[in-house]
Design an enzyme around this catalytic site. Structure first.
Site, PDB file in Angstrom:
ATOM      1  CG  ASP A 194      -2.073  -2.375   7.401  1.00 21.06           C
ATOM      2  OD1 ASP A 194      -3.184  -2.281   7.956  1.00 21.06           O
ATOM      3  OD2 ASP A 194      -1.687  -1.605   6.500  1.00 21.06           O
TER       4      ASP A 194
ATOM      5  CE  LYS B  55     -10.066  -0.256   4.056  1.00 23.70           C
ATOM      6  NZ  LYS B  55      -9.145   0.884   4.237  1.00 23.70           N
TER       7      LYS B  55
ATOM      8  CD1 TRP C  25      -2.559   1.748   0.506  1.00 25.34           C
ATOM      9  CD2 TRP C  25      -1.897   1.942   2.639  1.00 25.34           C
ATOM     10  NE1 TRP C  25      -3.206   2.835   1.053  1.00 25.34           N
ATOM     11  CE2 TRP C  25      -2.814   2.973   2.355  1.00 25.34           C
ATOM     12  CE3 TRP C  25      -1.354   1.866   3.927  1.00 25.34           C
ATOM     13  CZ2 TRP C  25      -3.199   3.920   3.304  1.00 25.34           C
ATOM     14  CZ3 TRP C  25      -1.730   2.791   4.875  1.00 25.34           C
ATOM     15  CH2 TRP C  25      -2.648   3.805   4.570  1.00 25.34           C
TER      16      TRP C  25
END
Ligand code: PLA
Length: 502
Positions: A311, A347, A230
């Site tokens: 993460d 999300k 990311w």
């Protein structure tokens, strides 16, 4: 000498002050000159040199109607531009325009992910499609607020709760719920109080807080980051002044995991490094290690006395199951390893703008966890003081209420299956349209909200410039922003970009 010039110019201004009073045409011209760097920047570079630089230049400029002004001269002095012209050797007009103290601040480039949405908004083409940022959309391509979120908000409203400051570590009910969701309610690490949990500003803020802890307590320790990862991971560690290097992860030849490369890079790193791992739904590749591979990764990390740093931004969103998506973290915890986990509810609960997440540090003793927590609080206090309450209350209400929790799981399953169905449809459309025999089945093997298409930067540019499909330049598309009716159009765009752009 310059002092007298300054006062002369000022007296001749007949009321011209340090505020810009020039016509837009003249101001624009000055700005252009500044951008061209046609003055001596030393005047901005520090106290010692201040006021000692002067530069003049002249040029012909026009007013709005195109009528030429007399040859103008510019004089930069004492952080002001004086604009004047000479007639018979006398200054007959002078204007003073302040030069910004921020002249040395350069324009930052747009963010590679969030900047895509800005470009998308500016496009007026009706076929446009935003597959840049990972925002979940409905089949109608509308943002989605989960029903459980609305129900939790109603509960909060009914209770008439106050808006007083939270403690630095955040809402206790949230911190308990989030650690349980991650490790599993019955995980002994919870009862043994070995987890230091601090509410963070979503996934990003939680990662940043952990990076600050690493910088302070593990000076010089490296964070190993997957290649690719990311985009914001590197920014986070750079800004926290934590050194990082990359380990191999994606193999473009197999469009799969470069497992051997990953293992040997983790082995080669200095003992005691931090290894950043995506708990599930690796961003941007959508390729996760298998359970057997996770075991091997844990073996090497243990051997090397590295610290795993997970993460977890997509728990429940990858497979549709909260437990399955936390299995990597739980596997490491079950081995008695110390580890860090940054969590996000952007999300899985659609709480993107509420900025709700947490940093969890699993320690080998309750005592160590208490000390780590105290230091996380100490780091958070001067950064943002204490976190926002609304998102924390929503999560605490959803996770803490069995009825809402079940409904959440159902809604999450719905979101995950909509993504899976457009993934399938995109694959079907590509396979039908592409007559070259290229195998697109890698799309089906990827999981989570993204697909890593393998399109190059030039091909991704073609997707945007020709087809109005907005995506990141690494070839990633967010399937969460795709509807089944748009799959055919997207497949046309991909086939064209893949075969016709080199
Ligand atoms: N970690 C990973 C792996 C992510 O993909 C993201 C979000 C985050 C952390 C942080 O999310 P949060 O701060 O909102 O909790 N990645 C997005 C959005 C969805 C972004 O770039 O900010 C993405 O499009 O990649």
């Amino acid at each position: 000498m310059f002092e007298s010039l300054s006062s002369m110019a000022s007296t001749m201004l007949c009321g011209f002050s340090s505020t810009p009073t020039t016509s837009p045409t003249l101001q624009d011209h000055c700005k252009k000159k500044l951008k061209m760097g046609s003055f001596d920047r030393t005047i901005f570079s520090g106290k010692k040199k201040r006021n000692h630089s002067i530069k003049t230049m002249s040029n012909q400029i026009h007013d709005r109607r195109g009528i030429p002004w007399l040859p103008l001269r510019f004089l930069i002095f004492n952080r002001r531009i004086f604009i004047y012209f000479l007639s018979c050797g006398r200054i007959t007009l002078a204007l003073a325009v302040n030069v910004s103290r921020f002249e040395g601040v350069t324009m930052a480039p747009p963010d590679p992910i969030l900047g895509v949405s800005e470009a998308f908004k500016a496009d007026t083409n009706e076929m446009k499609l935003n597959l840049g940022v990972g925002d979940y959309r409905t089949e109608e391509l509308q943002p989605y607020v989960l029903n459980v979120v609305k129900k939790a908000e109603n509960l909060i409203l009914k209770r008439g709760e106050n808006k007083e400051y939270l403690p630095i570590e955040g809402l206790a009910a949230f911190n308990n719920a989030t650690a349980e969701l991650l490790f599993g309610r019955d995980n002994p690490v919870i009862e043994q109080q070995r987890v230091a949990t601090v509410q963070g500003l979503s996934g990003t803020g939680s990662l940043r807080l952990a990076a600050a802890l690493i910088e302070r307590y593990f000076p010089g320790a490296k964070v190993l980051i997957s290649s690719p990862t990311w985009g914001n991971h590197k920014n986070i560690f750079n800004d926290a002044r934590v050194p990082w290097s990359e380990y191999r992860y994606y193999d473009p030849k197999t469009i799969g995991l470069d497992f051997d490369g990953m293992i040997s890079d983790i082995k080669a790193a200095p003992d005691g490094s931090f290894v950043l791992l995506h708990g599930c739904a690796h961003n941007p590749t959508g390729i996760d290690p298998t359970p057997e591979q996770w075991e091997k990764i844990a073996d090497v990390i243990q051997e090397k006395k590295h610290l795993p740093f997970f993460d977890v931004a997509y728990q429940g969103f990858a497979s549709g199951s909260l437990d399955a998506d936390a299995s990597s973290v739980r596997l490491f915890a079950a081995r008695g390893m110390e580890l860090l986990v940054a969590q996000s509810y952007s999300k899985n609960l659609g709480l993107y703008s509420e900025r709700i997440g947490a940093i969890n540090v699993l320690c080998s003793s309750a005592d160590a966890a208490a000390r780590v927590k105290s230091q996380l609080k100490r780091l958070a206090r001067p950064m943002y003081s204490n976190p926002p309450i609304h998102g924390a209350r929503i999560v605490a209400n959803v996770v803490g209420n069995p009825e809402l929790f079940n409904e959440w799981e159902e809604e999450m399953e719905l979101m995950a299956s909509r993504i899976k169905s457009v993934r399938q449809k995109l694959f079907d459309s590509l396979s039908a349209k592409d007559k070259s025999g290229k195998d697109w089945s890698f799309i089906l093997k990827q999981i989570g909200m993204f697909s890593f298409t393998g399109l190059s930067k030039a091909q991704s540019d073609n997707m945007t410039n020709k087809w109005h499909v907005y995506m990141t330049k690494d070839g990633r598309i967010s399937l969460a922003g795709l509807s089944s009716v748009k799959c055919e159009y997207l497949a046309d765009a991909i086939v064209d970009s893949f075969h016709n752009v080199k």
